[in-house]
Design a protein around this motif. Structure first.
Motif, short mmCIF file in Angstrom:
data_model
loop_
_atom_site.label_atom_id
_atom_site.label_comp_id
_atom_site.label_asym_id
_atom_site.label_seq_id
_atom_site.Cartn_x
_atom_site.Cartn_y
_atom_site.Cartn_z
N PHE A 102 0.83 -1.19 0.00
CA PHE A 102 0.00 0.00 0.00
C PHE A 102 0.87 1.25 0.00
CE2 PHE A 102 0.85 1.00 4.37
CZ PHE A 102 1.02 -0.23 4.97
N LEU A 103 0.29 2.33 -0.51
CA LEU A 103 0.93 3.63 -0.55
C LEU A 103 0.10 4.59 0.27
CD1 LEU A 103 1.49 3.87 -4.43
CD2 LEU A 103 3.02 2.88 -2.73
N VAL A 104 0.77 5.58 0.84
CA VAL A 104 0.09 6.62 1.58
C VAL A 104 -0.08 7.83 0.66
CG1 VAL A 104 0.15 8.09 3.63
CG2 VAL A 104 1.11 5.79 3.72
N LYS A 105 -1.27 8.41 0.67
CA LYS A 105 -1.57 9.44 -0.32
C LYS A 105 -0.70 10.68 -0.20
CE LYS A 105 -6.24 8.44 -1.88
NZ LYS A 105 -7.62 8.93 -2.02
N ASP A 106 -0.11 10.92 0.97
CA ASP A 106 0.73 12.11 1.09
C ASP A 106 2.20 11.83 0.79
OD1 ASP A 106 1.43 10.70 3.33
OD2 ASP A 106 0.86 12.25 4.78
N MET A 107 2.49 10.63 0.25
CA MET A 107 3.85 10.34 -0.18
C MET A 107 4.23 11.25 -1.34
SD MET A 107 3.88 6.15 -0.21
CE MET A 107 5.46 6.07 -1.05
N ALA A 108 5.53 11.52 -1.48
CA ALA A 108 6.01 12.25 -2.65
C ALA A 108 5.69 11.44 -3.90
CB ALA A 108 7.52 12.49 -2.53
N LEU A 109 5.36 12.13 -4.97
CA LEU A 109 4.99 11.43 -6.20
C LEU A 109 6.13 10.56 -6.72
CD1 LEU A 109 2.98 14.25 -8.01
CD2 LEU A 109 2.08 12.20 -6.91
N ASP A 110 7.37 11.02 -6.55
CA ASP A 110 8.50 10.20 -6.98
C ASP A 110 8.57 8.90 -6.19
OD1 ASP A 110 9.23 12.00 -8.90
OD2 ASP A 110 10.85 12.92 -7.75
N ASP A 111 8.20 8.96 -4.91
CA ASP A 111 8.20 7.75 -4.09
C ASP A 111 7.11 6.79 -4.54
OD1 ASP A 111 10.31 8.67 -2.58
OD2 ASP A 111 9.04 9.53 -1.01
N ILE A 112 5.99 7.33 -4.97
CA ILE A 112 4.92 6.48 -5.48
C ILE A 112 5.37 5.78 -6.76
CG2 ILE A 112 2.60 6.49 -6.49
CD1 ILE A 112 1.84 8.65 -4.51
N LEU A 113 6.09 6.51 -7.62
CA LEU A 113 6.63 5.89 -8.83
C LEU A 113 7.59 4.77 -8.48
CD1 LEU A 113 7.39 8.79 -11.33
CD2 LEU A 113 5.83 6.88 -11.66
N ALA A 114 8.46 5.03 -7.51
CA ALA A 114 9.41 3.99 -7.10
C ALA A 114 8.66 2.77 -6.57
CB ALA A 114 10.35 4.55 -6.02
N ALA A 115 7.57 3.00 -5.85
CA ALA A 115 6.78 1.89 -5.33
C ALA A 115 6.14 1.08 -6.44
CB ALA A 115 5.69 2.44 -4.40
N VAL A 116 5.67 1.75 -7.46
CA VAL A 116 5.09 1.04 -8.61
C VAL A 116 6.13 0.13 -9.24
CG1 VAL A 116 4.22 1.36 -10.96
CG2 VAL A 116 3.29 2.74 -9.09
N ARG A 117 7.35 0.61 -9.36
CA ARG A 117 8.43 -0.20 -9.94
C ARG A 117 8.72 -1.43 -9.08
NH1 ARG A 117 10.77 5.12 -10.63
NH2 ARG A 117 10.70 5.76 -12.83
N VAL A 118 8.70 -1.24 -7.76
CA VAL A 118 8.95 -2.35 -6.84
C VAL A 118 7.90 -3.44 -7.02
CG1 VAL A 118 8.91 -3.04 -4.41
CG2 VAL A 118 10.21 -1.03 -5.10
N VAL A 119 6.64 -3.05 -7.06
CA VAL A 119 5.56 -4.02 -7.19
C VAL A 119 5.59 -4.68 -8.57
CG1 VAL A 119 3.05 -4.27 -7.27
CG2 VAL A 119 4.12 -2.92 -5.46
N ALA A 120 5.86 -3.90 -9.60
CA ALA A 120 5.92 -4.46 -10.95
C ALA A 120 7.02 -5.49 -11.10
CB ALA A 120 6.12 -3.34 -11.98
#
Length: 224
Positions: A102-120
């Motif tokens: 899961f991601l937290v909505k107040d995360m930096a957008l770059d961190d969300i991108l990094a998270a997407v890469r991790v899950v992918a």
């Protein structure tokens, strides 16, 4: 390889912000957007994205049911949920439903991108500190969907004593480096044990190992 992402959120501004960042990212692209869970399920079937970034609270079908339908479907799409962790009572149901983190909505957008890469890449997005908190809250909060019955200890009979130790430490929120240090083994060996556990227990990722460790009684929530 380009990671194909479906954005599922009922807030257009959230989708627009993510889309703007992804547009400038060469290895990630938005292939579709959904405003509710039912649309997310439908578009996943049509577009076969690698990752769905899924909001929890949406009108109609919520993100938990949508996650369950996507992760139990015939495709290989993985789901990360968007939530406000401190307040959202549904994140635990989402993890039970098969989300890879899961991601937290107040995360930096770059961190969300990094998270997407991790899950992918096939991994799970769950930090050790959050895992510890998850275990504590997991028992205290009612499931929003009926959880599977807790597996008896015999269900873990196919794993070795050392693998059981590793599973217990994973469930306690330890990172690979911490597991290696605790068991006096290398980090590479700790990763090998994790790979074996995923295969033997038919678990998708680390998140499911955490839940399994708790439900099998290997880990007790804090304060119990």
């Amino acid at each position: 390889m380009t990671i194909r992402v479906l954005l599922a959120d009922d807030q257009p501004l959230v989708r627009a912000a993510l889309r703007m960042v992804i547009t400038d990212t060469p290895d990630v692209e938005v292939v579709g957007e959904a405003g509710d869970g039912a649309e997310a399920v439908r578009l996943t079937g049509e577009l076969a994205p690698d990752v769905v970034v899924m909001d929890i609270r949406m009108p109609g079908m919520d993100g938990i049911e949508a996650t369950r339908l996507i992760t139990t479907g015939p495709g290989t799409t993985r789901v990360v949920v968007l939530t406000t962790f401190d307040d959202d009572d549904y994140v635990y149901g989402a993890l039970r439903a098969g989300a890879s983190g899961f991601l937290v909505k107040d995360m930096a957008l770059d961190d969300i991108l990094a998270a997407v890469r991790v899950v992918a890449s096939g991994d799970a997005l769950i930090a050790p500190s959050v895992t510890r908190r998850l275990i504590k809250e997991f028992a205290a909060r009612p499931a929003t969907t009926p959880p599977p019955p807790p597996p008896p200890r015999a269900a873990l009979g196919g794993i070795t004593d050392r693998e059981r130790e590793v599973l217990t430490l994973v469930g306690s929120g330890l990172s690979n480096a911490e597991i290696a240090d605790r068991l006096c083994i290398s980090v590479a060996t700790a990763k090998t044990y994790l790979t074996r556990l995923l295969a033997k227990l038919d678990a998708r990722d680390r998140v499911q190992l955490v839940i399994l460790a708790y439900e099998a009684g290997l880990v007790a929530p804090s304060g119990s």
